[in-house]
Design a protein around this motif. Structure first.
Motif, PDB file in Angstrom:
ATOM      1  N   PRO A 182      57.218  -7.442  34.404  1.00 26.24           N
ATOM      2  CA  PRO A 182      57.322  -6.611  33.200  1.00 26.24           C
ATOM      3  C   PRO A 182      56.040  -6.575  32.375  1.00 26.24           C
ATOM      4  O   PRO A 182      55.675  -5.532  31.835  1.00 26.24           O
ATOM      5  CB  PRO A 182      58.471  -7.255  32.423  1.00 26.24           C
ATOM      6  N   VAL A 233      59.397  -6.843  28.839  1.00 24.96           N
ATOM      7  CA  VAL A 233      60.767  -6.983  29.354  1.00 24.96           C
ATOM      8  C   VAL A 233      61.671  -5.841  28.883  1.00 24.96           C
ATOM      9  O   VAL A 233      62.320  -5.190  29.712  1.00 24.96           O
ATOM     10  CB  VAL A 233      61.360  -8.354  28.987  1.00 24.96           C
ATOM     11  N   GLU A 237      63.183  -2.951  31.426  1.00 24.49           N
ATOM     12  CA  GLU A 237      64.635  -2.825  31.575  1.00 24.49           C
ATOM     13  C   GLU A 237      65.104  -1.422  31.192  1.00 24.49           C
ATOM     14  O   GLU A 237      66.044  -0.889  31.800  1.00 24.49           O
ATOM     15  CB  GLU A 237      65.332  -3.884  30.730  1.00 24.49           C
TER      16      GLU A 237
END
Length: 252
Positions: A182, A233, A237
């Protein structure tokens, strides 16, 4: 992401890494950052020294899945019995960083139009935008030596990178790396935006450089606008949810 191992002899950690990397390839394809069957995103296999995952040479990014990623060692030897070959150029460049940089868990190299355009300019990345300001003083440069298949170029790549983890490969493209996938993804996204804006600004008029003291404040304060779950992150996502709505086949 699901963490259950696909094969009985595969650790849950490896399967999770495979799913994360496969998702990244699909995201890059969705964003238009793929280049036919070329370029690479590599990821270290957790808990296995010297082992990393790379895309199967011959498949497009939109065809990559968790199970068809190729597992190789630092010398390019297959570790998973994959029927797919590995691009020699990708292995040569990525393996040198995985070998010598303990923090380079994920490495991304692309040939996007904007990235290649800026890499081909004498001035390189200019301090003219919100995104570019994040990289000024933190980006390395490496002169073009032809397609990267000669091992001795690795020494110069490492020397030119020094303590930085973002590089413009002159006349070639961009290279970013991170301690996690990420993090590397977010760096690439920001660098890509910086390059796109520089190309657009050059076509629109005369770009104005951001003063060095403002850049210093900007870089100091950037961490204050991140969620406390790790760099990149939530961004990654969010993109995984986007590609899941299109096709969940990458998970297999």
């Amino acid at each position: 992401m699901a963490t259950a191992a696909k094969c009985p002899d595969m650790s849950p950690a490896e399967w999770e890494a495979r799913q994360q990397l496969a998702a990244c390839y699909r995201i890059f394809d969705h964003m238009g950052w793929s280049e036919l069957i070329y370029n690479h995103i590599t990821l270290r296999v957790p808990g296995e020294s010297g082992a990393f995952l790379i895309n199967p040479f011959g498949l497009g990014y939109g065809e990559v899945t968790a199970s068809n990623l190729v597992k190789i060692d630092i010398d390019g030897q297959l570790l998973d019995g994959s029927p797919y070959p590995v691009n020699r150029a990708g292995f040569t460049q990525h393996s040198v960083f995985h070998r010598h940089l303990p923090d380079a868990h994920c490495i991304i190299h692309t040939h996007t139009t904007a990235g290649m355009a800026v890499s081909a300019c004498a001035e390189g990345l200019r301090p003219i935008s919100f995104y570019a300001a994040a990289f000024i003083g933190r980006i390395a440069y490496h002169d073009f030596e032809g397609v990267t298949i000669r091992a001795e170029e690795g020494e110069r790549l490492i020397a030119n990178l020094s303590d930085r983890r973002v590089m413009l490969l002159r006349n070639h493209g961009t290279l970013v790396m991170g301690e996690s996938l990420p993090e590397a993804f977010l760096k690439h996204w920001m660098l890509q935006r910086a390059c796109e804006i520089q190309v657009a600004a050059g076509a629109a008029g005369t770009p104005v450089d951001i003063p060095a003291d403002v850049i210093a404040v900007h870089q100091r304060d950037l961490s204050g606008v991140q969620l406390p779950v790790g760099p990149g992150v939530p961004d990654f996502e969010a993109m995984v949810r986007v590609i899941d709505r299109i096709d969940r086949g990458w998970r297999e």
